[in-house]
Write an enzyme that holds these catalytic residues in place. Structure first.
Site, PDB file in Angstrom:
ATOM      1  N   LYS A  77      -8.145   0.436   7.689  1.00 37.54           N
ATOM      2  CA  LYS A  77      -7.173   0.736   6.625  1.00 37.54           C
ATOM      3  C   LYS A  77      -5.772   0.499   7.158  1.00 37.54           C
ATOM      4  O   LYS A  77      -5.544   0.560   8.375  1.00 37.54           O
ATOM      5  CB  LYS A  77      -7.305   2.189   6.174  1.00 37.54           C
ATOM      6  CG  LYS A  77      -6.798   2.438   4.765  1.00 37.54           C
ATOM      7  CD  LYS A  77      -7.830   2.048   3.716  1.00 37.54           C
ATOM      8  CE  LYS A  77      -7.362   2.294   2.315  1.00 37.54           C
ATOM      9  NZ  LYS A  77      -8.463   2.234   1.351  1.00 37.54           N
ATOM     10  N   SER A 132     -15.285  -6.673  -3.000  1.00 31.40           N
ATOM     11  CA  SER A 132     -14.464  -7.294  -1.951  1.00 31.40           C
ATOM     12  C   SER A 132     -15.379  -8.057  -0.988  1.00 31.40           C
ATOM     13  O   SER A 132     -15.062  -9.164  -0.543  1.00 31.40           O
ATOM     14  CB  SER A 132     -13.703  -6.230  -1.170  1.00 31.40           C
ATOM     15  OG  SER A 132     -12.437  -6.016  -1.743  1.00 31.40           O
TER      16      SER A 132
END
Ligand code: NAD
Length: 434
Positions: free
Chosen positions: A110, A357
């Site tokens: 992240k 994704s």
């Protein structure tokens, strides 16, 4: 915020407590548990950006890679004034667990930049994005770490990342991020994938009769906190399914209509005015109030730590579907479990985003383009299968669905963990197009 409250709402601490609990349930080897309790690599960057008025401002950003036992790191980039190390660590950790829950061959990562995107022009955002990419380029790439959109980043930001990363490595590399515009190698269905995945999970929960009194979506009352990509799309899906969306909110406030909001009209109003307030046929209220409304389904779709020990006793929903990451703290989760409120955890409920994704990444690598129908069919199959498995795991271990999801995922991670010890396991780093 006092120190005690901060400790209780440190999202990384919350994630670690769950990992320890799940590891104990399945007697996970200590070295695998310990790897999941820390992060593989943390990069903090500091970089200058020229603002429109000619001044130069420095920004701080992070890219955190949590674990890659199952595959390359994967996870979004957030632009928000509250971005901090513990938040990004937690978000990266949840990505590892999430990829394991939906059984895709990826790990967790992240990123985030501390900024207020609402006060910046598009040109400033573009220059900031490019500056950030220059700093993190050495550790991202299609075989290593593939970012995606998160709060206040979107397909346009992803297109700047592709462009800047491609300049850094001297060739066009589409597969370095997902959530791109369609014309730049984006996937059909990615824009709605998080909400669609949540819808598939919810329908499966209803089909399996997992929540008492929730036998269909027709006329069920729904409250959605957060009206961005995840929340607004989900509210629209609920409206189309015949449910009554009685309240929605964004960062500026909330609106309510107990007879049911006309969601297409609300979306039009938000697009026009940039806020929800003063929408016709709705009364203005607050974010705090809507969380505590009497409803069948509560959908937090904004930020972390909104259901805590402070308000959990006042939550009246039968089911909570976490489209946001980390909206319920560990303590509050335990209270809800005791109260028999079913919480469909973030690592399952919003995993449709990372699943599509993954599809986008695969299409880029294989130079393919799948139709929207194909994408949605594959997504539905994955979400249904793993929703069933999470429920079965939770029932088998007599734990909450959240802990069931962690147990399922960590079992899958453990199967791949021994590969870390093989010689040449890190060869993927050599192929990073750098
Ligand atoms: P977004 O930027 O599109 O929308 C965020 C929304 O939250 C906006 O409507 C904003 O006004 C609202 N908001 C911000 N602060 C708020 C506050 N204090 N109270 C109420 N509302 C507030 O972001 P998004 O992509 O929809 O992400 C929302 C959540 O979903 C995040 O937790 C994110 O990590 C998670 N998520 C998103 C995706 C994705 O594909 N976009 C995937 C998985 C998880």
């Amino acid at each position: 915020m006092n120190l005690l409250k901060m400790a209780r709402t440190n999202p990384h601490q919350n994630a670690k407590e769950l990992i320890i609990e799940a590891a104990d349930k399945i007697n996970l080897e200590p070295w695998i548990r310990d790897a999941l309790l820390t992060t593989h690599r943390e990069l903090k960057v500091y970089f200058p950006v020229q603002m429109d008025d000619g001044s130069i401002k420095n920004f701080t950003g992070y890219r955190i890679q949590h674990n890659h036992m199952r595959g390359p790191f994967k996870g979004g980039i957030r632009y928000h004034w509250n971005v901090n190390l513990n938040e990004v660590r937690a978000l990266a950790t949840w990505m590892t667990i999430k990829c394991g829950v939906v059984d895709i061959p990826m790990g967790g990562g992240k990123g985030g930049v501390i900024c207020n995107p609402k006060d910046m022009s598009e040109k400033e955002l573009e220059r900031m994005t490019r500056g950030f990419v220059q700093r993190i380029a050495p550790i991202i790439g299609p075989n290593i770490d593939i970012p995606a959109p998160d709060v206040y980043t979107n397909a346009k930001v992803m297109s700047w990342i592709v462009d800047e990363y491609s300049k850094c490595v001297g060739k066009k590399v589409l597969a370095v991020v997902t959530g791109k515009p369609l014309e730049l190698g984006g996937s059909e269905g990615r824009d709605k994938a998080t909400a669609k995945g949540g819808l598939f999970v919810l329908k499966e929960i209803i089909k399996e009769k997992y929540v008492k009194g929730l036998d269909s979506l027709k006329d069920k009352t729904v409250v959605v906190q957060g009206f961005g990509n995840a929340g607004a799309t989900f509210a629209q899906f609920m409206y189309e399914e015949g449910a009554k969306v009685i309240a929605v909110s964004d960062s500026k406030g909330a609106i309510v209509n107990k007879g049911g909001l006309d969601i297409p009209k609300v979306i039009e109003h938000k697009t026009k005015t940039k806020c929800l307030g003063d929408c016709s046929d709705a009364a203005n209220t607050t974010n705090e109030d809507i969380l505590e409304m009497d409803c069948d389904i509560l959908v937090p779709a904004a930020l972390e730590n909104v259901i805590t020990m402070e308000n959990v006793e006042r939550i009246k929903a039968k089911l909570i579907l976490e489209l946001a990451n980390g909206p319920v703290t560990t303590g509050a989760d335990k209270v809800l479990y005791k109260k028999k409120v079913v919480v469909i955890p973030d690592v399952l409920a919003n995993a449709g985003g990372v699943t599509v994704s993954y599809f986008e990444w695969r299409q880029n690598l294989d130079e393919e383009h799948w139709s929207k129908e194909e994408v949605n069919k594959k997504l539905e199959k994955i979400m249904n299968r793993n929703t069933k498995l999470v429920i079965e795991t939770a029932k088998k271990h007599e734990v909450s669905t959240r802990l069931g999801a962690y147990i399922l995922s960590m079992g899958r991670i453990a199967e791949k963990a021994p590969d870390e010890l093989k010689e040449g396991h890190f060869n993927c780093y050599m192929n990073n197009n750098l």
